[in-house]
Design a protein around this motif. Sequence first.
Motif, PDB file in Angstrom:
ATOM      1  N   ALA A 139       0.830  -1.201   0.000  1.00  0.00           N
ATOM      2  CA  ALA A 139       0.000   0.000   0.000  1.00  0.00           C
ATOM      3  C   ALA A 139       0.866   1.254   0.000  1.00  0.00           C
ATOM      4  N   VAL A 140       0.258   2.356  -0.443  1.00  0.00           N
ATOM      5  CA  VAL A 140       0.930   3.651  -0.468  1.00  0.00           C
ATOM      6  C   VAL A 140      -0.035   4.711   0.058  1.00  0.00           C
ATOM      7  N   PHE A 141       0.475   5.550   0.951  1.00  0.00           N
ATOM      8  CA  PHE A 141      -0.277   6.719   1.417  1.00  0.00           C
ATOM      9  C   PHE A 141       0.382   7.933   0.784  1.00  0.00           C
ATOM     10  N   VAL A 142      -0.357   8.614  -0.089  1.00  0.00           N
ATOM     11  CA  VAL A 142       0.187   9.753  -0.830  1.00  0.00           C
ATOM     12  C   VAL A 142      -0.357  11.055  -0.245  1.00  0.00           C
ATOM     13  N   MET A 143       0.530  11.995   0.015  1.00  0.00           N
ATOM     14  CA  MET A 143       0.080  13.319   0.464  1.00  0.00           C
ATOM     15  C   MET A 143       1.005  14.384  -0.102  1.00  0.00           C
ATOM     16  N   VAL A 144       0.476  15.198  -0.986  1.00  0.00           N
ATOM     17  CA  VAL A 144       1.241  16.267  -1.624  1.00  0.00           C
ATOM     18  C   VAL A 144       0.252  17.319  -2.104  1.00  0.00           C
TER      19      VAL A 144
END
Length: 248
Positions: free
Chosen positions: A60-65
């Motif tokens: 899984a990946v948690f993306v925040m940008v």
Amino acid sequence: MKIVFLGDSLTWGGYGGNFVDEVRRLLPDHEIINAGEGGNTVLNLLRRLERDVLSHQPDAVFVMVGGNDAISYSQFKTRSYYRQAQDIENGFVTPEMFETGYRDLLTQLQLAHVITWVGLEPSEYNQTVTDTLYDYNQRLREMARSMNVPVLDLMSEFNPAHVPERQPLDIGFILTIGKREQTGWNEFEKAQKEGGYSFSFDGLHLTPLSAKKIGARIAQFVQGQTSRPQLNGQTKSKGPGHASSSRE
């Protein structure tokens, strides 16, 4: 699960508080990888997706940008930094570029059969940056919904009700960040109080205490997502052609 956190300086955590470390502490059964990098826009994340994320073969990946994207577009005197240091053509990311870049990023993650979650960044430097980031976040929310990607809205949870219209950000502000990093400056609480900020010490970066709070919120979100049947409809494939996508 092996979970990569992909983002900018808020995710990196080397300047102020580190929420990824708090997530790691609260979720010891998961392997947590920090792939944050200061100054990044969504275009930078796209460029290093293979090297810093997919090469780890994460579950899984948690993306925040989005903060730097909004700053580059709304704070004109920062554009030389984004052009030179981040290699962004013309030095800014328009709302349309943000949407296109983020959609490409989420699409590549889905094609790689990686479970994906999105965080909406908070920001409190000035009203112009906050309004621009709010627009970017709303665009992202709708996009994520259309792609069945769960969203954690940290902007609504942590932004203060009122953000003063402070002076525009400029290259001097960015250079101050670099100088502070080099000297090991850490007067976060003092700067927070003097600047009148609620969760940050400069309007953009988290204090250590705020990082713990945000880390706890993200850990709660991740725990809730991983405990759901079929991980909210995003099942990690055992091989090519076996990914599923459905809404609950």
